[in-house]
Design a protein around this motif. Structure first.
Motif, short mmCIF file in Angstrom:
data_model
loop_
_atom_site.label_atom_id
_atom_site.label_comp_id
_atom_site.label_asym_id
_atom_site.label_seq_id
_atom_site.Cartn_x
_atom_site.Cartn_y
_atom_site.Cartn_z
N THR A 1 81.13 51.59 45.45
CA THR A 1 82.35 52.45 45.07
C THR A 1 82.06 53.93 45.38
O THR A 1 82.08 54.82 44.68
N SER B 1 84.94 44.99 43.03
CA SER B 1 85.44 46.16 42.47
C SER B 1 84.24 46.85 42.01
O SER B 1 84.46 48.30 41.68
N VAL B 2 83.11 46.37 41.52
CA VAL B 2 81.94 47.13 41.25
C VAL B 2 80.81 46.59 41.69
O VAL B 2 80.67 45.48 41.89
#
Length: 499
Positions: free
Chosen positions: A179, A157-158
């Motif tokens: 991202t 996610s990051v």
């Protein structure tokens, strides 16, 4: 019909659903695991739980320009599915290949997308894992006899971005490749890419044509292998009209042999290998370029991952003047770019932090064993895939110096053989434990920093399991040995505890 009904019920929530095996993650490892269960253990009731909207893992989440493999697809591809494209492949090509594996083997009905596991609790009384899962329609509960962790080892996610002074003062955009914004326009912009690994080396040549200029800013250099993005042996075999399955196996074996020999030489003849790698860079950049400063690492070859640069595109970009390389450290961000410790300034409209990722141990899932929270770092690993005190669980953790999928296939065989052994003996629980002969064994970190020491591991070693100084109690990173050893692992060895 019963299984189809169960899967349909899961798709719409409802009561607790049970599976013999649950695979966590539909990336390269998870899809491989599903294939092995389907072909080696027909009749096994299994499910693949994937947090994202589709399969692919890394190749789905990473969307930055030019995203590609940094290892060849003859070994990164599965052993059971011939690869017919170029050795270094784009994310789209890899996703297409994985989609074919799913379609050709009927795996799709087993995969549940948009399922994020929050907790996993083991009960020795019930011999079951219970999973709490957030799905598209709310919370779902699953139970399973066996957990096959194929979620990888970093947080999707990051990405990891260090904290530098003045970041809030910068007037442009700061972007991490993991991202990547879909609407990011680099046309006519001054861009600085911070980093020196495979991601930075991929980004720079792929955005150089759009930017006014792109600068690769690195604290220290990395080794690269430039070369043509094709395999001459595969080309010759195709000219001879050899069957693709044969080509895949022959080329795969040749690549693996060459990689093993290269790794041996990198350790035993490191000065010679270093000179050969740097000579490859000089072929593109010429004698006038300061290769010693910008492309000569401080460490011996293979203490960190070496990426293949297809057709030397990174170096071609530098040689053409569209890209430049600066080797320095950041003092601080400024309103208009970066101030370096040397006193030099770099103007930038966009700063891309290709600075690595954050380790994610077992998918950030809260694990409990019989009501006690699992401290993964206090376990000792059995061959980098099972862990003391953690029953009925295997984790796929691939190779640093070879393709990840090689180990995913080996572990797939192992899991299927272990499940068959448990079925035959009537065992409902298996875990690994140190044997009497291991009581004085030296215990240390997951990996020896003198052997391999990339930043993402060094930052997070405290989160990973411990390892012993015997080969069975560590991840040896040695595919050449493991390919022959894994099929012969004695499942009745005292390291395995059944009940």
């Amino acid at each position: 019909m019963a299984e189809a009904a169960t899967l349909q019920k899961i798709a719409h929530g409802g009561a607790t659903q049970h599976f013999d095996v649950i695979i966590v993650g539909a990336g390269i490892s998870g899809i491989g695991g599903a294939y092995h269960l389907t072909t080696q253990r027909p009749g096994t009731r299994y499910c693949v739980l994937e947090a994202l909207d589709s399969f692919g893992g890394t190749w789905l989440t990473h969307t930055y320009p030019g995203i590609r493999s940094d290892s060849d697809l003859y070994t990164f591809g599965y052993r059971f599915k011939p690869w017919v494209g170029p050795p270094i492949a784009t994310a789209a090509e890899i996703l297409s290949y994985m989609g074919e594996v799913i379609d050709e083997n009927g795996l799709a009905p087993h995969i549940r997308y948009r399922r994020r596991i929050s907790s996993a609790r083991w009960s020795s009384k019930d011999k079951l894992w219970t999973l709490q899962v957030t799905g598209p329609d709310g919370v779902e509960t699953y139970t399973t006899n066996f957990l096959w962790m194929c979620q990888g080892y970093y947080r999707h996610s990051v990405g990891y971005t260090p904290e530098w002074p003045g970041m809030a003062d910068f007037g442009g955009s700061i972007v991490h490749p993991q991202t990547w914004p879909a609407d990011l326009d680099l046309k006519g912009k001054k861009v600085v890419v911070i980093g020196s690994g495979a991601t930075a080396a991929t980004l720079v040549p792929n955005i150089a044509g759009d930017c006014e200029h792109v600068t690769l800013l690195q604290r220290s250099p990395t080794y690269f292998v430039p070369g043509r993005n094709e395999n001459e042996l595969a080309n010759t075999l195709r000219q001879l009209q050899v069957d693709e399955s044969w080509i895949h196996e022959i080329v795969r074996r040749k690549v693996l042999f060459d990689q093993h020999e290269f790794t041996r030489r990198a350790i035993e003849e490191s000065d010679t290998v270093k000179a050969e790698l740097l000579e490859g860079v000089k072929m593109f950049l010429g004698e006038d370029f300061d290769v010693a400063k910008h492309f000569t690492p401080r460490y011996r070859p293979w203490r960190q991952r070496i990426a293949f640069v297809p057709d030397g595109d990174l170096f071609q970009g530098v040689a053409s003047g569209k890209a430049s390389v600066v080797t320095d450290e950041i003092e601080c961000f400024t309103k208009t770019g970066l101030l370096l410790k040397s006193g030099e300034t770099l103007d930038a409209d966009v700063i891309i932090t290709a600075t690595g990722f954050d380790l994610s141990v077992l998918g950030d899932i809260a694990f409990e064993i019989d009501g006690q929270p699992l401290d993964f770092a206090k376990t000792v690993t059995y061959r980098g895939m099972m862990f003391t005190g953690v029953p009925n669980l295997v984790w796929v953790f691939g190779y640093f110096r070879a393709s990840w999928t090689l180990r995913a296939d080996l572990i797939g065989d192992f899991v299927c053989r272990l499940l068959a052994h448990m079925e035959k003996t009537g065992a409902k629980q298996v875990e690994v434990a140190l044997r009497p002969e291991d009581k004085d064994m030296k215990i240390g970190g997951w990996i020896d920093p003198e052997d391999f020491n990339p930043g993402y591991l060094m930052r997070n070693m405290h989160l990973l399991p411990q390892a012993g100084d015997k080969p069975e109690w560590r991840h040896t990173q040695d595919y050449w040995t493991e390919k022959d050893l894994f099929p012969t692992i004695d499942l009745d060895d005292a390291a395995f505890r059944y009940s």
